[in-house]
Design an enzyme around this catalytic site. Sequence first.
Site, PDB file in Angstrom:
ATOM      1  N   HIS A 190       0.835  -1.209   0.000  1.00 12.28           N
ATOM      2  CA  HIS A 190       0.000   0.000   0.000  1.00 12.28           C
ATOM      3  C   HIS A 190       0.862   1.248   0.000  1.00 12.28           C
ATOM      4  O   HIS A 190       1.962   1.272   0.569  1.00 12.28           O
ATOM      5  CB  HIS A 190      -0.976   0.004   1.184  1.00 12.28           C
ATOM      6  N   ASP A 225      -0.195   4.417   1.088  1.00 16.28           N
ATOM      7  CA  ASP A 225      -0.476   5.446   2.096  1.00 16.28           C
ATOM      8  C   ASP A 225       0.324   5.215   3.370  1.00 16.28           C
ATOM      9  O   ASP A 225       0.793   4.107   3.648  1.00 16.28           O
ATOM     10  CB  ASP A 225      -1.967   5.489   2.430  1.00 16.28           C
ATOM     11  N   GLU A 233      -4.858   1.728   3.226  1.00 16.28           N
ATOM     12  CA  GLU A 233      -4.763   0.572   4.120  1.00 16.28           C
ATOM     13  C   GLU A 233      -4.720   1.015   5.573  1.00 16.28           C
ATOM     14  O   GLU A 233      -5.293   0.353   6.457  1.00 16.28           O
ATOM     15  CB  GLU A 233      -3.510  -0.239   3.775  1.00 16.28           C
TER      16      GLU A 233
END
EC number: 3.4.11.4
Length: 417
Positions: A86, A88, A182
């Site tokens: 992910h 983020d 996430e």
Amino acid sequence: MTMTATQFKQQNLERLLRYVKIYTTSDPNSQTVPSSPQQFDLLHLLRDEVSEMGLTDIHLDERGFLFATLPATTDKPLPVLGLLAHVDTSPDFNGKNVKPQIIDFYNGEDILLKGSGHTLSPRQFSSLEGLIGHTLVTTDGTSLLGSDDKSGIAIILSAVEYLLANPQIPHGKIRIGFTTDEEIGCGTDNFDVQLFGADVAYTLDGGPLGEVQCESFNADSATVTLIGRSVHPGYAKGKMINAFERACEFQQSLPPHLTPATSSDRQGYLMLHDIKGEIEQCQLHYILRSFDRQELAQLGEYLMQTMAKMQEKYGENCGSVEIHEQYRNMNEIIQSHPYLMDIPQKAMIKQGITPKLEPIRGGTDGSRLSFMGLPTPNLFTGGENFHGRFEFVSVDTMSQATAVLIHIAEMFTEFAE
């Protein structure tokens, strides 16, 4: 072409430094998908990188899912393997203006985080003692690092680049996926398993060397609302009801031994995560975690029973409890696919790494994906102390994870069902 561990290190270090400097914090209060526009800054960069590498079927949609394909080098019918990470970073700590520090050949002593004056010390973080001689990347103390999960992205792309350069290595079709949000539990809300097109997958979102995780918490969230009445405090006798005071009473009525600070290993917990409100209404936001569904239900029952006692004392309309499902223990699904655990363990042993089969005291995208039809264990990346100023990663461990991924891809041709 033969790639040395030193070359893996340099590639992973360069990628990690490039990625962590891009601000990608997700926003739990946003109603957009993805939750923050800055996540696209990294996604666009990654789209360009996978295109330049020569991957195919590259797809980046408006929701922030970036998919690509590494074509098979064998005609043998195999499950399509997915590799996921992910983009983020956690909103729990500052993710802007990350200024990574590189510690070459760590000597086992305290590390000064030069931007804040804090110290990363093996006295507080004993795992550092096992990383003497490693190249570490730390924060400068003013932000998190973002190794969670940009180290996973770097590892995946370094492995893919090596496989592209060595087509003689047999492997099946591999799908690459980079996701958003996430860290706020929304990373798979709009994930299209059919479009992704993998039969099984691994997330590269773990911690220290050797972690293989097929078991996560069961997770719920809860919102407890306490109702008050606002009256001028000078004339409030017998009239005012302070929702903040009711909220404090509620919290103090819960069992004190069920918190994160008093639990470890396979113990669950009930955590007050956030408080918002005013005199007329206050909301307590809780997270509930347990490896056992029955225990998770009991944690929710503590909240319901505590509210029932307050309603008995103050009236039925004094407050309410709402509980929402977040994710479930992925082991319920993964245990039906034992080769997903056998392959990474064999790959690690081949690299001289001792596998560590430990449950995640948390969750990954794989927790939800497994229940969406894509069984997805989690593998190590070398990062530690995520979500804060003391986050760091071993580039040496990242390089070992890269080699493990390459072996996994090859061993899928031998051990897959």
